[in-house]
Design a protein around this motif. Sequence first.
Motif, PDB file in Angstrom:
ATOM      1  N   GLU A 197      12.214 -37.276  35.119  1.00 32.04           N
ATOM      2  CA  GLU A 197      12.547 -36.842  33.757  1.00 32.04           C
ATOM      3  C   GLU A 197      12.347 -37.949  32.735  1.00 32.04           C
ATOM      4  O   GLU A 197      12.016 -37.686  31.573  1.00 32.04           O
ATOM      5  CB  GLU A 197      14.003 -36.352  33.706  1.00 32.04           C
ATOM      6  N   LEU A 203      17.221 -26.250  33.966  1.00 29.03           N
ATOM      7  CA  LEU A 203      16.341 -26.946  33.033  1.00 29.03           C
ATOM      8  C   LEU A 203      16.206 -28.415  33.415  1.00 29.03           C
ATOM      9  O   LEU A 203      15.104 -28.988  33.401  1.00 29.03           O
ATOM     10  CB  LEU A 203      16.884 -26.811  31.608  1.00 29.03           C
ATOM     11  N   THR A 204      17.315 -29.047  33.775  1.00 27.42           N
ATOM     12  CA  THR A 204      17.292 -30.461  34.158  1.00 27.42           C
ATOM     13  C   THR A 204      16.402 -30.689  35.371  1.00 27.42           C
ATOM     14  O   THR A 204      15.623 -31.647  35.415  1.00 27.42           O
ATOM     15  CB  THR A 204      18.723 -30.953  34.452  1.00 27.42           C
ATOM     16  N   ILE A 251      12.000 -23.187  29.112  1.00 28.31           N
ATOM     17  CA  ILE A 251      12.345 -23.463  27.721  1.00 28.31           C
ATOM     18  C   ILE A 251      12.231 -22.193  26.887  1.00 28.31           C
ATOM     19  O   ILE A 251      13.144 -21.832  26.127  1.00 28.31           O
ATOM     20  CB  ILE A 251      11.427 -24.561  27.135  1.00 28.31           C
ATOM     21  N   ALA A 276      13.609 -31.046  25.309  1.00 24.13           N
ATOM     22  CA  ALA A 276      12.625 -30.989  26.398  1.00 24.13           C
ATOM     23  C   ALA A 276      11.217 -30.738  25.843  1.00 24.13           C
ATOM     24  O   ALA A 276      10.235 -31.310  26.321  1.00 24.13           O
ATOM     25  CB  ALA A 276      13.009 -29.900  27.394  1.00 24.13           C
ATOM     26  N   LEU A 308       8.299 -25.603  33.484  1.00 23.38           N
ATOM     27  CA  LEU A 308       9.247 -26.156  32.523  1.00 23.38           C
ATOM     28  C   LEU A 308       9.135 -25.427  31.191  1.00 23.38           C
ATOM     29  O   LEU A 308      10.159 -25.031  30.604  1.00 23.38           O
ATOM     30  CB  LEU A 308       9.001 -27.654  32.321  1.00 23.38           C
ATOM     31  N   PRO A 337       7.509 -33.220  34.028  1.00 26.50           N
ATOM     32  CA  PRO A 337       7.174 -32.956  32.616  1.00 26.50           C
ATOM     33  C   PRO A 337       5.812 -32.288  32.444  1.00 26.50           C
ATOM     34  O   PRO A 337       4.887 -32.509  33.229  1.00 26.50           O
ATOM     35  CB  PRO A 337       7.164 -34.365  32.007  1.00 26.50           C
ATOM     36  N   LYS A 366      12.781 -30.550  34.357  1.00 27.35           N
ATOM     37  CA  LYS A 366      12.358 -31.689  33.528  1.00 27.35           C
ATOM     38  C   LYS A 366      11.884 -32.865  34.383  1.00 27.35           C
ATOM     39  O   LYS A 366      11.265 -33.797  33.872  1.00 27.35           O
ATOM     40  CB  LYS A 366      13.509 -32.123  32.613  1.00 27.35           C
ATOM     41  N   GLN A 378      21.824 -38.961  32.793  1.00 28.67           N
ATOM     42  CA  GLN A 378      21.074 -39.035  31.537  1.00 28.67           C
ATOM     43  C   GLN A 378      21.855 -39.804  30.474  1.00 28.67           C
ATOM     44  O   GLN A 378      21.268 -40.512  29.658  1.00 28.67           O
ATOM     45  CB  GLN A 378      20.740 -37.626  31.025  1.00 28.67           C
ATOM     46  N   GLN A 426       9.428 -33.994  27.057  1.00 31.83           N
ATOM     47  CA  GLN A 426       8.877 -33.777  28.403  1.00 31.83           C
ATOM     48  C   GLN A 426       7.570 -32.995  28.374  1.00 31.83           C
ATOM     49  O   GLN A 426       7.263 -32.255  29.301  1.00 31.83           O
ATOM     50  CB  GLN A 426       9.898 -33.048  29.294  1.00 31.83           C
ATOM     51  N   HIS A 427       6.789 -33.137  27.305  1.00 31.67           N
ATOM     52  CA  HIS A 427       5.544 -32.359  27.196  1.00 31.67           C
ATOM     53  C   HIS A 427       4.394 -32.978  27.983  1.00 31.67           C
ATOM     54  O   HIS A 427       3.458 -32.285  28.377  1.00 31.67           O
ATOM     55  CB  HIS A 427       5.124 -32.232  25.727  1.00 31.67           C
TER      56      HIS A 427
END
Length: 296
Positions: A267, A76-77, A92, A123, A88, A83, A80, A225, A127-128
Amino acid sequence: MAMYPGKVMFLRTHYGSLPAVSRRVGLGERHLRRILTVPGAAKTISPINKQNIDREWQRLQLSFLPEHLMNARADLTNLKADPGTPALLARIVEIEGMLADSYPKSAWFRAGNQYLLALASLARALQHKGNAVFGGPGSALRNAEKRLLDGRKIVAAALLDERREAEHQHLKALDQALHCNWMVAIAEQSKLGFRSEESVFQTLRQQDALGSLKGFLKENPCLWQAAVNGLELASRLKASDNDMLFFYTELLRLDPGFERFAYSPGEVVAIKDEPGLAYFRERFSHLDKDIKRRLT
């Protein structure tokens, strides 16, 4: 990719030299040195060498998540970093679908599920990149907050159960991660106008947010992060210069690319573009390598 300079540095510290790390992970000493010193060089690591670095790091570092959840977190990271992409969103949805009705016997696994579901919600919210298919950030942030609190309740109950003593060390480490991400979730709600900034800042100060993030970084020295979140919170809270410099120094340790305020690993937005870092830029614009070049 910003995690790999930190992991290589961690391994160098543990084994004493880059040649020793090279023998362990099968990556040349010259390549390892570039990862530590050249921004973006981590992108050139092959998948098999990433696995070798990750495996060696996980063997030495106490994990706050079970291996299968840590692997899902890593995937997932990585996604990201781009985005708003279908890949991605697909990851999710996959995490949410697989974990929604899961109820493992292990408290560590159950709390870990809540952590990863919260990460998926964060996320969705952050991150959209304007892609409406990701859903509304307000509901996603509130869902993340609830998941993180539920995870902490699971941990608290399990720590009172002497039969689960074998899990206690992992549970305490996970509780730190749940708490730090909860602080990020409420801070982001205030930044986006879903909660009062004044009340959130009061809560963060009462919870010693910066101290908690410093402790989390000490236990998890490769999670860049946490350094980003700590720097932004310190800036938004108008904390001391020493607090801001602590997190910025940690960020540079993990990814030297951040010496340029225009740099972004994907990210998160660049330091120069993040509204939450306005106070940090006001205090430390002279540290921006691009500004240094223009002045020389």
